[in-house]
Design an enzyme around this catalytic site. Structure first.
Site, PDB file in Angstrom:
ATOM      1  N   GLU B 105       0.852  -1.188   0.000  1.00 47.91           N
ATOM      2  CA  GLU B 105       0.000   0.000   0.000  1.00 47.91           C
ATOM      3  C   GLU B 105       0.890   1.241   0.000  1.00 47.91           C
ATOM      4  OE1 GLU B 105      -2.050   0.967   3.744  1.00 47.91           O
ATOM      5  OE2 GLU B 105      -1.336  -0.941   4.546  1.00 47.91           O
ATOM      6  N   CYS B 139      -3.067  -3.640   4.644  1.00 45.71           N
ATOM      7  CA  CYS B 139      -2.036  -4.581   5.106  1.00 45.71           C
ATOM      8  C   CYS B 139      -2.305  -6.007   4.658  1.00 45.71           C
ATOM      9  CB  CYS B 139      -1.949  -4.528   6.628  1.00 45.71           C
ATOM     10  SG  CYS B 139      -1.611  -2.869   7.224  1.00 45.71           S
ATOM     11  N   HIS B 268      -1.059  -9.983  12.259  1.00 46.07           N
ATOM     12  CA  HIS B 268      -0.676  -8.676  11.734  1.00 46.07           C
ATOM     13  C   HIS B 268      -0.444  -7.760  12.933  1.00 46.07           C
ATOM     14  CE1 HIS B 268      -0.395  -4.959   9.720  1.00 46.07           C
ATOM     15  NE2 HIS B 268      -1.498  -4.497  10.289  1.00 46.07           N
ATOM     16  N   LYS B 273       1.495  -4.460  21.419  1.00 45.94           N
ATOM     17  CA  LYS B 273       0.492  -4.560  22.488  1.00 45.94           C
ATOM     18  C   LYS B 273      -0.832  -5.095  21.941  1.00 45.94           C
ATOM     19  CE  LYS B 273      -0.530  -4.034  26.793  1.00 45.94           C
ATOM     20  NZ  LYS B 273       0.388  -3.542  27.831  1.00 45.94           N
ATOM     21  N   SER B 379      -6.985  -2.983   7.100  1.00 44.85           N
ATOM     22  CA  SER B 379      -8.077  -2.047   7.323  1.00 44.85           C
ATOM     23  C   SER B 379      -8.865  -1.860   6.043  1.00 44.85           C
ATOM     24  CB  SER B 379      -7.525  -0.699   7.788  1.00 44.85           C
ATOM     25  OG  SER B 379      -6.964  -0.834   9.075  1.00 44.85           O
TER      26      SER B 379
END
EC number: 2.3.3.10
Lengths: 475, 475
Positions: B105, B139, B268, B273, B379
């Site tokens: 991307e 992604c 991914h 976190k 996304s």
């Protein structure tokens, strides 16, 4: 739970049952739908407006008109319209689709795919389990998507559902000699097994390389090297003809001859004159290979086994003579699939595929047993030469005669009402203003001017989110 | 020739011999190579520089460092480097490759694909017959390309050659809370049959829908809705776990249990976190389904058949307790594949696939018989949950122990020399200036700072043509 976890890893994948081995047959195009904006301008009018000699665009480029979008439509809305038309017209439930991908070079976002916008119509039906994303490589992206979809149907990933491939593009050039080659449109294809136009597997030839003939590095307008583009298009075709012919000979046990082995030929069409030249060039290869040279071309000493002159070294008068000589064959094998491209302009990824619905509309069941040669070209460079074979599918739903009866392409082309060159220029100015812009409501054309059932851009909000709406379909 | 043309079409395609039906087995990853820029900054330093509390990035985001490109490298040069490394290291001739595609991307052109730049190294070896183009969908593009490549190997298009898939991306955010999640990197994968990490065909689950969690409509920087992004990532994972588990149960005849059925899990990774939270959430689903709830979580009344709280309604203290509880299992199943992402930042399409080489490096032949669960998210939205199975291939060239011995990832990560936060800021300013620019020579970093064998951008000329060069490989 941590206490019950095994001290050593689980060797979890020890006994996975094999999948069934059955592979789908006769994979190809089950149905095709073309969409083009209603707003268009005639090249005759453009010639007058631009103050160029009469015939420069109509004869010189071979074009009749070009479609343009205003700011009310974009590559997303056209993809939505084409996809919806395909599903509705052929009674395909969104639940029956397991793969959906898009070929485009006109995306409105550098990250989010057009495919995710199309998911709206599948989500509302309850289906989000649909593989495939956007394929990007100039005008070739749609062909890449078709080959991906066919591979999926033949792979172990296939679950029996249809694939849908949508191509959608706007070609727009700055004021100057390239502007009359602008255009816009979208195509949606239904892909599956038992197809009335099946891909001839094993005959597909591909050529990819690095070139700067056409690219889009800096904004709305592409960077184009015109002469290099034409050279790359024709030179790549030469390479692919050799590769396709070699595969053909290996598989069929005889040399490939355009005249007798391809009943139709479809080309990526930046403008129709290049298609005429390309087809004449394919016939020229036939002559040099098979030695059947007509009187009118005697002075160029083409003979059995002679080498075709490369595109760079092609005398202009020979090229002209070849185009003239090829006219009758062109009329039979190529013209029946060129109307959309000639009347809507360059649709980039959709260009070559727009010819499929038109070929079905003009030829119908007569395509059975016939071979359709395809030359798909994308600058940059990527290209494939491959063939489709017409056949009578077991499912009457996709019989060529039925697809022909349902097609409304000529009617839709005819009922467009031309706009003036000034309207076109105003739309181009708007496209310049709207490029990467947020926070606006589209202005042109008026919603009344859209065909019933057309999707359109209703708003781009301050966070650049694009809201689409659909004009109610005709009752 | 026109005189000899038949009056009726040729019915040319009457007798096409069928292709052989043999379908490739155990298709998957034969080898993987990760590339990341040498220029990086430590999150510890960034915390000080940004004046945020110590631990905000290192513990709060779980990140250690981020890689950045300057203007000397871009998504194309990183793709070139990763692809060349893969071929050279594993002794693959460019002639052995029949498919090459790119997930990205971060393309430098809206039309010309990164794949066409990669063709340079195949063209010089005499191979231009290579299918595949760029796959674009946030992604997820790299995963789409892997699935396309696997389908190709199993389809009738396959001609026995390898597929190569390259993912290459730069993630870069404006100054503010998202900037420390920037990153850069590329992965190249060799795909074929008889793979040491084979895709479990028939177990892949996909979810695609339309959302505006992250997109890139207006220039260099994406538009991001942070909370929506986290919600979409976790909610999509819930949906896919259900789909994957249903397929698993149908095929294996028993319920899927993360603890016993997946030895490793790769995610991914926008930042580590979120990976920790995601893995803890998968274990939470296990608990609600299988009822094995540890003492420490007793107060939340999880029991056999209870419904997991949706991501929106997740109490923060429960999420925290789950992450703490999952720690030991995370350490075993997830941590061994997270170093690259933690030390290089978000690589978008390359993110999840960077974990594969690292898993091979840390685990080697112990992967045989083990299942690796993958959660790839893009996304927009597109995501798949699927699994790879470690196996001993017939070809010793791609045995896991050999791949492990050849891997140099930890060494390359360790020998990078960190730059200052000021250097990073200077590079970002340069990226802003260079966005869609022409006619410049890259400035940063100095060529001496690149690893031997790295491709880099040598020049962008006035016509926006990008010229790449390669720093000589080490002797």
């Amino acid at each position: 739970m941590a206490a019950t976890a095994p001290a050593t890893p689980a060797q979890s994948a020890g006994a996975v049952p094999a999948l069934p081995q059955q592979q789908a047959d006769h994979v190809g195009i089950l149905a095709a739908e073309v969409y083009f904006p209603n707003t268009m301008v005639r090249h005759e009018e453009l010639e007058k407006h631009d103050g160029v000699p009469s015939g420069k665009y109509t004869v010189g480029l071979g074009q009749q008109g070009l479609a343009f979008c205003g700011d009310r439509e974009d590559a997303v809305s056209m993809a939505l319209t084409a996809c919806k038309r395909l599903l509705e017209k052929h009674g395909i439930s969104p639940m029956e689709v397991g793969r959906l991908e898009v070929g485009t070079e006109s995306s409105v976002d550098s990250s989010k795919s057009i495919k995710t916008y199309l998911m709206m119509m599948f989500e509302e039906a309850g289906n989000t389990d649909i593989e495939g994303v956007d394929c990007v490589q100039a005008c070739y992206g749609g062909t890449a998507a078709v080959l991906n979809a066919a591979n999926w149907v033949e792979s172990r990933s296939w679950d029996g559902r249809y694939a849908v491939v949508v191509m959608s593009d706007i070609s727009l050039y700055p004021a100057g000699p390239a502007r009359p080659t602008s255009g816009a449109g979208a195509v949606a294809l239904l892909i599956g097994p038992d197809a009335p136009l099946a891909l001839e597997r094993g005959l597909s030839a591909t050529h990819m390389s690095h070139a700067y003939d056409f690219y889009k590095p800096s904004g709305l307008y592409p960077a184009v090297d015109g002469p290099l583009s034409v050279y790359c298009y024709l030179n790549t075709m030469d390479l692919l003809l050799a590769r396709y012919a070699a595969k053909f000979e290996k598989r069929m046990g005889r040399a490939f001859c355009l005249e007798s082995d391809a009943d139709h030929a479809l080309f990526h069409a930046p403008y129709n004159k290049l298609v005429q030249k390309a087809f004449a060039r394919l016939l020229y290869h036939d002559m040099c290979k098979h030695g059947e040279v007509p009187e009118a071309l005697a002075k160029w000493s083409l003979r059995d086994g002679s080498h075709p002159r490369p595109p760079m070294a092609m005398p202009a008068d020979l090229e002209k003579a070849l185009v003239a000589h090829a006219f009758a064959t062109y009329d039979r094998k190529v013209r029946p699939s060129t109307c959309v491209a000639r009347q809507c302009g360059n649709m980039y990824t959709a260009s070559i595929w727009s010819g499929i619905q038109q070929l079905i509309e003009t030829t119908g069941a007569s395509l059975e047993g016939r071979r359709v040669l395809m030359y798909s070209y994308g600058s940059g460079i990527s290209a494939s030469m491959f063939s489709l074979v017409g056949r009578r599918p077991e499912a009457p739903r996709f019989a060529l005669a039925r697809l022909q009866a349902m097609s409304d392409l000529a009617m839709r082309l005819a009922r467009r009402v031309p706009k003036s060159p000034e309207d076109f220029e105003q739309a181009v100015q708007l496209a310049e203003q709207r490029y990467c812009a947020g926070n606006y409501k589209p202005e042109l054309p008026a919603i009344e001017e859209l065909e019933p059932g057309t999707f359109y851009l209703a708003e781009v909000d301050a966070r650049y989110r694009r809201i689409y709406a659909r004009k109610p379909a005709a009752q």
